[in-house]
Design an enzyme around this catalytic site. Structure first.
Site, PDB file in Angstrom:
ATOM      1  N   THR A 109      -8.236  -0.967   3.188  1.00 46.97           N
ATOM      2  CA  THR A 109      -9.581  -1.275   2.568  1.00 46.97           C
ATOM      3  C   THR A 109      -9.612  -1.759   0.895  1.00 46.97           C
ATOM      4  O   THR A 109     -10.285  -2.557   0.709  1.00 46.97           O
ATOM      5  CB  THR A 109     -10.369   0.074   2.751  1.00 46.97           C
ATOM      6  OG1 THR A 109     -10.329   0.476   4.223  1.00 46.97           O
ATOM      7  CG2 THR A 109     -11.939   0.019   2.351  1.00 46.97           C
ATOM      8  N   ARG A 112      -7.276  -5.090   0.661  1.00 46.55           N
ATOM      9  CA  ARG A 112      -8.183  -6.399   0.893  1.00 46.55           C
ATOM     10  C   ARG A 112      -9.378  -6.641  -0.277  1.00 46.55           C
ATOM     11  O   ARG A 112      -9.970  -7.749  -0.293  1.00 46.55           O
ATOM     12  CB  ARG A 112      -9.059  -6.202   2.349  1.00 46.55           C
ATOM     13  CG  ARG A 112      -7.823  -6.148   3.337  1.00 46.55           C
ATOM     14  CD  ARG A 112      -8.740  -5.737   4.490  1.00 46.55           C
ATOM     15  NE  ARG A 112      -7.453  -5.253   5.712  1.00 46.55           N
ATOM     16  CZ  ARG A 112      -7.308  -5.332   6.911  1.00 46.55           C
ATOM     17  NH1 ARG A 112      -8.739  -6.091   7.301  1.00 46.55           N
ATOM     18  NH2 ARG A 112      -6.445  -5.133   7.440  1.00 46.55           N
ATOM     19  N   GLU A 133      -1.193   5.347  -9.399  1.00 47.01           N
ATOM     20  CA  GLU A 133      -1.395   3.924 -10.153  1.00 47.01           C
ATOM     21  C   GLU A 133      -2.356   2.954  -9.345  1.00 47.01           C
ATOM     22  O   GLU A 133      -1.929   2.756  -8.053  1.00 47.01           O
ATOM     23  CB  GLU A 133       0.015   3.473 -10.627  1.00 47.01           C
ATOM     24  CG  GLU A 133       0.849   4.623 -11.204  1.00 47.01           C
ATOM     25  CD  GLU A 133       1.757   5.410 -10.441  1.00 47.01           C
ATOM     26  OE1 GLU A 133       2.124   5.013  -9.101  1.00 47.01           O
ATOM     27  OE2 GLU A 133       2.300   6.458 -10.936  1.00 47.01           O
ATOM     28  N   GLN A 152      -1.888   6.298   2.131  1.00 48.33           N
ATOM     29  CA  GLN A 152      -1.740   7.010   3.151  1.00 48.33           C
ATOM     30  C   GLN A 152      -0.303   7.439   2.901  1.00 48.33           C
ATOM     31  O   GLN A 152       0.510   6.717   2.323  1.00 48.33           O
ATOM     32  CB  GLN A 152      -1.709   6.057   4.557  1.00 48.33           C
ATOM     33  CG  GLN A 152      -1.116   7.001   5.616  1.00 48.33           C
ATOM     34  CD  GLN A 152      -1.215   6.508   7.028  1.00 48.33           C
ATOM     35  OE1 GLN A 152      -0.564   5.152   7.118  1.00 48.33           O
ATOM     36  NE2 GLN A 152      -1.852   7.002   8.057  1.00 48.33           N
ATOM     37  N   TYR A 166      14.419  18.217  -5.763  1.00 46.23           N
ATOM     38  CA  TYR A 166      13.418  17.868  -7.109  1.00 46.23           C
ATOM     39  C   TYR A 166      13.118  19.254  -7.805  1.00 46.23           C
ATOM     40  O   TYR A 166      13.498  19.261  -9.025  1.00 46.23           O
ATOM     41  CB  TYR A 166      12.300  17.130  -6.528  1.00 46.23           C
ATOM     42  CG  TYR A 166      11.504  16.652  -7.921  1.00 46.23           C
ATOM     43  CD1 TYR A 166      12.134  15.534  -8.310  1.00 46.23           C
ATOM     44  CD2 TYR A 166      10.471  17.217  -8.287  1.00 46.23           C
ATOM     45  CE1 TYR A 166      11.272  14.976  -9.253  1.00 46.23           C
ATOM     46  CE2 TYR A 166       9.891  16.512  -9.490  1.00 46.23           C
ATOM     47  CZ  TYR A 166      10.243  15.335 -10.045  1.00 46.23           C
ATOM     48  OH  TYR A 166       9.849  14.906 -10.862  1.00 46.23           O
ATOM     49  N   GLN A 176       3.073  19.532 -11.632  1.00 45.08           N
ATOM     50  CA  GLN A 176       2.212  18.465 -12.509  1.00 45.08           C
ATOM     51  C   GLN A 176       0.755  19.003 -11.697  1.00 45.08           C
ATOM     52  O   GLN A 176       0.417  19.108 -10.649  1.00 45.08           O
ATOM     53  CB  GLN A 176       2.397  17.206 -12.512  1.00 45.08           C
ATOM     54  CG  GLN A 176       2.251  16.450 -11.046  1.00 45.08           C
ATOM     55  CD  GLN A 176       2.743  15.107 -11.249  1.00 45.08           C
ATOM     56  OE1 GLN A 176       3.077  14.306 -12.173  1.00 45.08           O
ATOM     57  NE2 GLN A 176       2.554  14.181 -10.285  1.00 45.08           N
TER      58      GLN A 176
END
Length: 186
Positions: A109, A112, A133, A152, A166, A176
């Site tokens: 969405t 495009r 970002e 997604q 991690y 965070q």
């Protein structure tokens, strides 16, 4: 490494709080869709944004990021200027299992409309909100709708847990909250 289904995502989210808040269905009427899908989860963008600006006249340096490069915005609709960039965060908080890596892809969405979303992989053992970002590649201002879908997430389960997660390596973005600007460990 196998791609995980809606059943697995639901179980992990309900039993282990992998995604909070978790939406068990895909909501799509009148909004950019979000929630559980067949083999993924459509995440929502929160209402906090950091929009890049050239007002400060500085250079963007990931090793020495100057907060003058961004303007804070809170609201239901964020206007990203033409050929510009913004940071945001997910509504959802993630707690990644130690044998799962997640990859995030932008929604068609927005794509495009010339809006490209980038998110680095969610590593095994990562906990936190995800910093998103957002690039507006068009010569026109672009709207981003807070609390609606933005990307997604696909979950890939490894053959075995990783040796060092991690969390184990104390990743610089672990736990965070909110939008996190670039960090370099010293």
């Amino acid at each position: 490494m196998g791609l995980k289904s809606d059943k697995w995502i639901r179980e992990q989210s309900i039993e282990n709080q992998m995604i909070e808040p978790f939406c068990e269905e895909n909501i799509g009427k009148g909004v950019v869709s979000y929630g559980l899908s067949s083999y993924g989860y459509d995440i929502r963008v929160g209402c906090e944004f950091k929009i890049f600006t050239n007002i400060g006249g500085t250079v963007v340096d990931p090793k020495n990021f100057d907060e003058k490069n961004v303007v804070d915005f809170i609201g239901d609709i964020c206007i990203v200027p033409p050929n510009s960039f913004a940071l945001a965060r997910t509504v959802e908080y993630f707690k990644m299992p130690h044998d799962v890596l997640a990859i995030c892809l932008g929604k068609s969405t927005y794509a495009r409309c010339g809006i490209i979303v980038n998110v680095t992989p969610f590593e095994p053992g990562f906990n936190g909100h995800i910093t998103i970002e957002i690039s507006n590649t068009t010569p026109l201002p672009a709207k981003i709708y807070a609390n609606e879908g933005i990307a997604q997430v696909l979950f890939l389960q490894g053959d075995e847990p990783c040796e060092t997660s991690y969390a184990d390596k104390k990743g610089k973005y672990q736990d965070q909250e909110g939008i996190t600007l670039p960090r370099i460990l010293k």
